[in-house]
Scaffold this motif. Structure first.
Motif, mmCIF file in Angstrom:
data_model
loop_
_atom_site.group_PDB
_atom_site.id
_atom_site.type_symbol
_atom_site.label_atom_id
_atom_site.label_comp_id
_atom_site.label_asym_id
_atom_site.label_seq_id
_atom_site.Cartn_x
_atom_site.Cartn_y
_atom_site.Cartn_z
ATOM 1 N N ILE A 24 0.850 -1.198 0.000
ATOM 2 C CA ILE A 24 0.000 0.000 0.000
ATOM 3 C C ILE A 24 0.885 1.247 0.000
ATOM 4 C CG2 ILE A 24 -1.772 1.288 1.243
ATOM 5 C CD1 ILE A 24 -2.735 -1.316 -0.014
ATOM 6 N N PRO A 25 0.639 2.190 -0.899
ATOM 7 C CA PRO A 25 1.498 3.382 -0.988
ATOM 8 C C PRO A 25 1.361 4.302 0.214
ATOM 9 C CG PRO A 25 -0.369 3.549 -2.506
ATOM 10 C CD PRO A 25 -0.383 2.155 -1.964
ATOM 11 N N GLU A 26 2.444 5.021 0.499
ATOM 12 C CA GLU A 26 2.524 5.905 1.661
ATOM 13 C C GLU A 26 2.650 7.358 1.205
ATOM 14 O OE1 GLU A 26 6.081 4.486 3.398
ATOM 15 O OE2 GLU A 26 5.334 2.439 3.715
ATOM 16 N N TYR A 27 2.037 8.265 1.969
ATOM 17 C CA TYR A 27 2.030 9.667 1.585
ATOM 18 C C TYR A 27 2.201 10.544 2.813
ATOM 19 C CZ TYR A 27 -0.010 7.709 -2.647
ATOM 20 O OH TYR A 27 -0.232 6.956 -3.779
ATOM 21 N N LEU A 28 2.821 11.701 2.617
ATOM 22 C CA LEU A 28 2.930 12.721 3.641
ATOM 23 C C LEU A 28 1.747 13.678 3.507
ATOM 24 C CD1 LEU A 28 6.771 13.396 3.464
ATOM 25 C CD2 LEU A 28 5.529 12.058 5.181
ATOM 26 N N PRO A 29 1.475 14.505 4.535
ATOM 27 C CA PRO A 29 0.288 15.360 4.503
ATOM 28 C C PRO A 29 0.146 16.222 3.252
ATOM 29 C CG PRO A 29 1.171 15.319 6.710
ATOM 30 C CD PRO A 29 2.148 14.549 5.859
ATOM 31 N N ASP A 30 1.239 16.743 2.729
ATOM 32 C CA ASP A 30 1.153 17.591 1.544
ATOM 33 C C ASP A 30 0.852 16.800 0.268
ATOM 34 O OD1 ASP A 30 1.653 19.818 3.064
ATOM 35 O OD2 ASP A 30 3.795 19.895 2.614
ATOM 36 N N ASP A 31 0.840 15.474 0.383
ATOM 37 C CA ASP A 31 0.622 14.622 -0.787
ATOM 38 C C ASP A 31 -0.818 14.132 -0.901
ATOM 39 O OD1 ASP A 31 3.389 14.817 -1.272
ATOM 40 O OD2 ASP A 31 3.797 13.063 -0.021
ATOM 41 N N PHE A 32 -1.748 14.781 -0.216
ATOM 42 C CA PHE A 32 -3.135 14.314 -0.222
ATOM 43 C C PHE A 32 -3.690 14.229 -1.641
ATOM 44 C CE2 PHE A 32 -7.704 14.777 -0.107
ATOM 45 C CZ PHE A 32 -8.101 13.983 0.954
ATOM 46 N N ASP A 33 -3.491 15.280 -2.437
ATOM 47 C CA ASP A 33 -4.028 15.285 -3.808
ATOM 48 C C ASP A 33 -3.436 14.151 -4.631
ATOM 49 O OD1 ASP A 33 -5.456 17.501 -3.104
ATOM 50 O OD2 ASP A 33 -4.166 18.942 -4.137
ATOM 51 N N GLN A 34 -2.140 13.909 -4.460
ATOM 52 C CA GLN A 34 -1.480 12.826 -5.182
ATOM 53 C C GLN A 34 -2.054 11.475 -4.768
ATOM 54 O OE1 GLN A 34 2.754 12.677 -4.533
ATOM 55 N NE2 GLN A 34 2.991 10.711 -5.592
ATOM 56 N N MET A 35 -2.284 11.295 -3.473
ATOM 57 C CA MET A 35 -2.846 10.044 -2.979
ATOM 58 C C MET A 35 -4.213 9.772 -3.607
ATOM 59 S SD MET A 35 -3.790 8.964 0.981
ATOM 60 C CE MET A 35 -5.061 10.235 1.116
ATOM 61 N N VAL A 36 -5.037 10.784 -3.679
ATOM 62 C CA VAL A 36 -6.370 10.613 -4.260
ATOM 63 C C VAL A 36 -6.268 10.324 -5.755
ATOM 64 C CG1 VAL A 36 -8.545 11.785 -4.762
ATOM 65 C CG2 VAL A 36 -7.508 12.017 -2.501
ATOM 66 N N ALA A 37 -5.420 11.055 -6.446
ATOM 67 C CA ALA A 37 -5.286 10.873 -7.898
ATOM 68 C C ALA A 37 -4.771 9.478 -8.231
ATOM 69 C CB ALA A 37 -4.348 11.937 -8.466
ATOM 70 N N GLU A 38 -3.828 8.972 -7.465
ATOM 71 C CA GLU A 38 -3.211 7.680 -7.784
ATOM 72 C C GLU A 38 -4.040 6.482 -7.352
ATOM 73 O OE1 GLU A 38 1.457 9.200 -7.550
ATOM 74 O OE2 GLU A 38 0.675 7.825 -6.032
ATOM 75 N N ASN A 39 -4.901 6.653 -6.337
ATOM 76 C CA ASN A 39 -5.590 5.491 -5.779
ATOM 77 C C ASN A 39 -7.109 5.543 -5.876
ATOM 78 O OD1 ASN A 39 -3.150 4.100 -4.433
ATOM 79 N ND2 ASN A 39 -3.042 6.197 -3.649
ATOM 80 N N GLN A 40 -7.646 6.716 -6.218
ATOM 81 C CA GLN A 40 -9.092 6.870 -6.422
ATOM 82 C C GLN A 40 -9.928 6.270 -5.287
ATOM 83 O OE1 GLN A 40 -10.529 8.553 -9.272
ATOM 84 N NE2 GLN A 40 -8.394 9.228 -9.241
ATOM 85 N N PRO A 41 -9.691 6.693 -4.049
ATOM 86 C CA PRO A 41 -10.507 6.170 -2.946
ATOM 87 C C PRO A 41 -11.945 6.674 -3.045
ATOM 88 C CG PRO A 41 -9.162 7.999 -2.183
ATOM 89 C CD PRO A 41 -8.715 7.712 -3.588
ATOM 90 N N ASP A 42 -12.864 5.913 -2.481
ATOM 91 C CA ASP A 42 -14.251 6.355 -2.372
ATOM 92 C C ASP A 42 -14.451 7.226 -1.136
ATOM 93 O OD1 ASP A 42 -15.453 4.695 -4.586
ATOM 94 O OD2 ASP A 42 -14.600 3.091 -3.352
#
Length: 432
Positions: A55-73
């Motif tokens: 599962i990919p890991e992200y820092l707080p400033d990476d929220f947009d990247q996390m959503v774009a890459e993983n498309q959570p509901d």
């Protein structure tokens, strides 16, 4: 299958959400992203649950990247209280649903931002007020809906936090108001939500007194006035009554607890310890409150909470035009220093005989509440339940605003309007 991103890989997130998703609700839910400010938390999480290694890991400033890459509901927010608003607003901006640990935020101002953002978003926010799901609490709601009490006129609620649980708030980040909002928000929002839910009434105004009586440098049991100590290494630990009550010299005592927020001394975080001294001078919150809250349909709440008592539990009475409900709980009986009976509900009709109601108790955290709430979260709301129990933004906002009104009243020595705390007009409330 709904996909969830975790914002705040805390102990709470691991035990309350990630473990159930992996082991109980894997057919309907899966974790697709982890976000935290401390990379050590990712390591702890993946060591605990190896199935999350990819599962990919992200820092707080990476929220947009996390959503774009993983498309959570949806995102699950279990980070430090003051950061909740940031992740909620970002998620709503993208039309995502949110499950957030209480409190929803730490200020009325931030709650207003969330209310406004949700109104413009296709996403919805659920606040996990699990106390609603405790079988005793649900039964009280049912008795009220059956009109056993009639129109509710007053509520007496006295909450007791023992020296183990109470002192833990002063060992951790909760002791800083800027992080937690103070205990009238971090903890008491639970209690204020229960009263609003039981009575189906909104808080209007609060007046309160409060103080720091037990903790901080002026605590009467402080064995040494010195900042920066830690319980595990303190040179006066055996002179500290709070320490020796729950620890032995051989370190072989294990205290029973169902609050999954507690962590090991220093193994779970980078540069953070959860055994900070309860007498440090940086503590800027209260440990004792009494308050009166007025509600929009006429009910009055008499409330108190104390964070340094010999046992944990509460005493509740709900009075109405047709009767009275009473109950007493001793939470975590293994920590109560005297024998206790199983909790029951006493119902007194205004004219008639007392009735004692025995409720079926269930296993699981928070008096059996957590497993039931998790089913609603990850399987959908139980269609057989004849009343609303999952809480949303308005519930979360009023609970926080009541807590803020309490501590503002303590500081300003005057009644505080709840709508003023939330910057809401009467018209905006009535149309929601």
């Amino acid at each position: 299958m709904r996909k969830y991103a975790i914002c705040g890989v805390s102990k709470r997130a691991l035990n309350m959400f990630i473990e159930p998703i992996l082991n109980t609700f894997s057919s309907t839910a899966k974790v697709v992203g982890l976000l935290d400010s401390d990379s050590k938390r990712f390591e702890v999480c993946k060591n605990t649950y190896p199935s999350l290694l990819s599962i990919p890991e992200y820092l707080p400033d990476d929220f947009d990247q996390m959503v774009a890459e993983n498309q959570p509901d949806a995102v699950i927010v279990a980070s430090r209280d003051d950061t909740h608003v940031t992740y909620i607003l970002k998620a709503l901006e993208k039309g995502l649903d949110v499950i957030v640990e209480k409190p929803m935020a730490t200020t009325g101002e931030d709650c207003k931002k969330i209310l406004d953002a949700e109104a413009k978003s296709s996403g919805k926010v659920i606040v996990t007020f699990n106390y609603r799901y405790t079988p005793i609490h649900s039964k009280i709601k049912e008795l009220i809906l059956e009109d056993k009490v009639g129109r509710i006129t007053s509520v007496d609620l006295n909450w007791y936090i023992d020296t183990y649980h109470g002192s833990s708030y002063f060992q951790r980040w909760n002791r800083i108001r800027e992080f937690s909002g103070g205990l009238s928000i971090h903890k008491s929002s639970h209690h204020f939500d229960l009263v609003s839910w039981w009575t189906d009434q909104k808080p209007v105004e609060a007046f309160a007194y409060g103080a720091l009586n037990y903790y901080g440098p002026e605590g009467e049991l402080n064995p040494k006035k010195e900042d920066g100590r830690f319980c595990a290494t303190c040179d006066v630990q055996l002179d500290c009554d709070y320490y020796t009550r729950w620890n032995s010299r051989s370190k072989n005592i294990e205290v029973v607890d169902d609050h999954v927020g507690n962590t090991d001394v220093d193994s779970d975080y980078t540069n953070y310890r959860s055994d900070q001294c309860i007498y440090d001078s940086e503590i800027n919150i209260e440990d004792t409150y009494t308050a009166t809250v007025k509600y929009d349909k006429g009910a009055l709440l008499s409330y108190s909470v104390n964070f340094s008592l010999p046992y944990e539990g509460y005493r509740l009475a709900i009075n109405g035009t047709k009767g009275r409900i009473e109950t007493v709980e001793y939470h975590i009986p293994q920590r109560v220093p005297f024998p206790t009976e199983v909790q029951t509900i006493d119902y007194f009709p205004i004219f008639g005989s007392k009735e004692t109601i025995h409720v079926v108790h269930k296993e699981g955290g928070h008096g059996g509440a957590d497993p039931i709430m998790l089913e609603d979260l990850f399987l959908g709301v139980d269609p057989r339940r004849p009343y609303t129990i999952l809480s949303g933004t308005e519930d979360g906002a009023f609970a926080v605003a009541t807590g803020e009104a309490v501590w503002r009243s303590v500081k300003e020595n005057k009644p505080i309007s709840i709508n003023e705390v939330l910057s809401l007009s009467k018209e905006s409330i009535s149309t929601k």
